[in-house]
Motif scaffolding. Sequence first.
Motif, short mmCIF file in Angstrom:
data_model
loop_
_atom_site.label_atom_id
_atom_site.label_comp_id
_atom_site.label_asym_id
_atom_site.label_seq_id
_atom_site.Cartn_x
_atom_site.Cartn_y
_atom_site.Cartn_z
N ILE A 153 50.96 36.40 -7.82
CA ILE A 153 50.05 36.17 -6.70
C ILE A 153 49.70 37.49 -6.02
CG2 ILE A 153 51.02 33.89 -6.28
CD1 ILE A 153 52.18 35.26 -3.64
N ARG A 154 48.56 37.51 -5.36
CA ARG A 154 48.12 38.70 -4.63
C ARG A 154 48.70 38.65 -3.22
NH1 ARG A 154 44.01 42.35 -5.79
NH2 ARG A 154 43.42 43.65 -4.00
N MET A 155 49.26 39.79 -2.77
CA MET A 155 49.83 39.87 -1.43
C MET A 155 49.00 40.74 -0.49
SD MET A 155 53.96 39.85 -1.60
CE MET A 155 54.15 41.52 -2.24
N PHE A 156 48.27 41.73 -1.04
CA PHE A 156 47.53 42.67 -0.21
C PHE A 156 46.04 42.65 -0.57
CE2 PHE A 156 51.83 44.38 -0.61
CZ PHE A 156 52.18 44.58 0.72
N LYS A 157 45.20 42.78 0.42
CA LYS A 157 43.77 42.93 0.17
C LYS A 157 43.46 44.29 -0.43
CE LYS A 157 42.29 39.82 3.90
NZ LYS A 157 41.54 39.70 5.18
N VAL A 201 59.77 36.84 14.79
CA VAL A 201 58.43 37.33 15.10
C VAL A 201 57.56 37.32 13.83
CG1 VAL A 201 59.16 38.73 17.05
CG2 VAL A 201 59.18 39.72 14.75
N GLU A 202 56.26 37.18 14.02
CA GLU A 202 55.36 37.02 12.89
C GLU A 202 55.34 38.25 11.98
OE1 GLU A 202 53.63 34.44 11.67
OE2 GLU A 202 54.78 33.30 13.14
N TRP A 203 55.31 39.46 12.56
CA TRP A 203 55.27 40.66 11.72
C TRP A 203 56.56 40.80 10.92
CZ3 TRP A 203 59.01 44.33 12.42
CH2 TRP A 203 59.68 44.34 13.65
N GLY A 204 57.68 40.35 11.50
CA GLY A 204 58.95 40.39 10.78
C GLY A 204 58.96 39.41 9.63
N LYS A 205 58.35 38.24 9.84
CA LYS A 205 58.26 37.25 8.76
C LYS A 205 57.42 37.78 7.60
CE LYS A 205 58.80 33.20 11.74
NZ LYS A 205 58.16 31.97 12.28
N LYS A 206 56.36 38.52 7.93
CA LYS A 206 55.51 39.09 6.89
C LYS A 206 56.28 40.13 6.08
CE LYS A 206 51.12 38.33 9.29
NZ LYS A 206 49.95 38.98 9.94
N ILE A 207 57.05 40.98 6.76
CA ILE A 207 57.83 41.99 6.06
C ILE A 207 58.87 41.33 5.17
CG2 ILE A 207 59.53 43.84 6.38
CD1 ILE A 207 57.98 44.67 8.87
N HIS A 208 59.52 40.28 5.67
CA HIS A 208 60.52 39.56 4.87
C HIS A 208 59.87 38.97 3.61
CE1 HIS A 208 62.40 35.68 3.70
NE2 HIS A 208 63.47 36.45 3.65
N PHE A 209 58.67 38.40 3.77
CA PHE A 209 58.00 37.82 2.62
C PHE A 209 57.65 38.88 1.58
CE2 PHE A 209 54.18 36.48 0.30
CZ PHE A 209 54.63 35.27 -0.21
N ILE A 210 57.19 40.04 2.04
CA ILE A 210 56.81 41.12 1.12
C ILE A 210 58.02 41.60 0.33
CG2 ILE A 210 56.06 43.53 1.04
CD1 ILE A 210 54.19 42.85 3.41
N PHE A 211 59.17 41.75 1.01
CA PHE A 211 60.34 42.33 0.36
C PHE A 211 61.13 41.33 -0.47
CE2 PHE A 211 59.62 45.96 3.10
CZ PHE A 211 60.10 47.00 2.34
N HIS A 212 61.19 40.07 -0.04
CA HIS A 212 62.04 39.14 -0.79
C HIS A 212 61.53 37.70 -0.80
CE1 HIS A 212 65.73 38.41 -2.96
NE2 HIS A 212 66.05 37.40 -2.16
N GLY A 213 60.84 37.31 0.26
CA GLY A 213 60.38 35.92 0.32
C GLY A 213 59.46 35.54 -0.82
N VAL A 214 58.61 36.48 -1.23
CA VAL A 214 57.68 36.20 -2.33
C VAL A 214 58.44 35.89 -3.61
CG1 VAL A 214 57.44 38.65 -2.98
CG2 VAL A 214 55.62 37.02 -3.53
#
Length: 206
Positions: free
Chosen positions: A13-17, A87-100
């Motif tokens: 899946i694509r994560m970044f524009k 926090v939302e920005w923390g959730k995004k970082i978590h997804f990028i590093f391991h959540g994905v």
Amino acid sequence: MKKNFVSNSKSSIRMFKNDFLESLSKVQFYVPLVVYIPVIGFLFWKALAEIQMPVLTFAGCFLLGLAFWTITEYILHRYVFHFEPDVEWGKKIHFIFHGVHHDYPNDAKRLVMPPSASIPMALGFYFLFDWLLPDTIVYPFFSGFMIGYLFYDMVHYALHHANFKSGFWKELKQHHMLHHYSDSTKGYGVSWTFWDHIFRSNFDKK
């Protein structure tokens, strides 16, 4: 705690524009070997050829570094990769590093750590060990540590893509698949399950 979403798709899946950022988030499984085996070889040469460290001293420090990786793997996976901020920005970082990886566990290009993340982390550990350890001991210690890391990356890839027949590898795969598909709050050891037994985060045998 079971995940609400786990995709069985093998597509990435694509994560970044941004195309450049997207490229940094994906990596072929063999890239860590290409990047770090020459580094490990250089550290071997520094210790054994340049400063002529005794072989037994080298071997002992190497094994200590390898052992230290196992607890580092466990701590990173449990307390860093699985830390989910509110926090939302923390959730995004978590997804990028391991959540994905938990949402798309069959994405082959996100099974080993990309150099964009592993190189800064490796440098941080190297300078920390160089500061903490006696002079030149960092060469064999960090060699063992990095061998442990490469073993972890290759085992992680294999656990998601290989069908093991032998007892040890089959049990290790089952351990990791339970972490993904049954309970992500247990089974943090990937290449070694020893610390899950010590810290009581192993799966109950029925």
